[in-house]
Design a protein around this motif. Sequence first.
Motif, PDB file in Angstrom:
ATOM      1  N   GLN A  53      -3.672   0.392  -2.978  1.00 54.34           N
ATOM      2  CA  GLN A  53      -2.765  -0.713  -3.280  1.00 54.34           C
ATOM      3  C   GLN A  53      -2.066  -0.427  -4.597  1.00 54.34           C
ATOM      4  N   TYR A  91       0.842  -1.198   0.000  1.00 55.50           N
ATOM      5  CA  TYR A  91       0.000   0.000   0.000  1.00 55.50           C
ATOM      6  C   TYR A  91       0.875   1.245   0.000  1.00 55.50           C
ATOM      7  N   GLN A 122      -5.062   5.019   2.093  1.00 56.46           N
ATOM      8  CA  GLN A 122      -4.088   4.236   1.347  1.00 56.46           C
ATOM      9  C   GLN A 122      -4.706   3.618   0.098  1.00 56.46           C
TER      10      GLN A 122
END
Length: 375
Positions: free
Chosen positions: A214, A165, A212
């Motif tokens: 990915q 992340y 966050q």
Amino acid sequence: VIGITVALITVLNPFYAQDSYITDYLYTRMTGISSDIIIVGVDEETLSAYGNFNKWSREKTAELMEYFASDKENLPLVLGVDIMFTDALDDSVDERLIEAARGLDYVVMAGNLVYRGAMEQDGKGNLVYNSQHISAVEMPFEGLNQVTIGAFSNACIASDGCVRYAMNDAIYNNSLTNEIEKYDSFAYSIYKIYAEKKGINLSVPSTNRAGQFQFFYSGESKEFSHVSLADVLDGKIPANAFKNKIVLLGAYAPGFQDAYQTAADRGSSMYGVEIHANIIQAYIQQKTANSPTNLALLIITTAVVGLFIFLTWRQKLSVALAETVAAFVITIFAGKLAASKGIVFPLIYLLLTFIIVAIYHIVEKYVFERLRRMK
């Protein structure tokens, strides 16, 4: 009922580490490293040549900046320094570093977010404990911060210990000034400069509740182009190797303890500066993703499990097993396709459900049939 149960377990994701092991392998698309990014590593060769890092880190960083600034025809697009200089130390060396940074168009310096859990009010006014509360922000010392771009370089380590992340930015509620401050991440700051200089549209990934997203790796450990800082300063690397490149200066030796386990290669660790290179390339190539909402995950998982059970129920064993294999293949293909479009799903719970249902059909066919005959 089975579909809803599996859907709830999928949302809770109790086997995150096991699922990540599967999805990291399935979703990671090693498209090859970008030639636009080059790492200047503070490696073993550099440490052997110059000695104790803390005694020369600012001086040699300034020397590298001066080296780049001396050749206007071969300037890097941007220099990212993944080394923190948060405190003023030696006036003469610090002033040299400031002046060297002033000689380049874009220099991004690493900073740090200090996380310390605290009680906060949520949107409804309730007190909740926030483990990701930012209690302080450490940026380059004042003079250097005025001529460079300070950006936090924290690694986002998932609960299974891997880095998969990243963050675009972070909001800091400065209790001393009562002001809300926004800081960009190291990789995002460099990506914004790259997009501006290249004249491309800025693509900002959507984030989860933790701020966050990915990202997918493009290269494994030591795959990005890298050269030794000592070799650069000794003139062993041609200046045109850095022309219009994203140049990242950072730790490239085990002694710095700046290495992490990644989703790209669980068998070896990756230096922090290499992770930044992967995140920057993920920005450029839009190799980012996020999970669907919990509601969407509930609906999709319930529907898939319900359809699978409906299609396999009361079927001949051979047909049920064939449909199970087909469900396996389709689920994996759909997961990979969704990931390429920026959506990541936990897969382990669906796949386990298919296996359990297939085992049930086998047991029903042979064991239950034998019991009925015994009667």
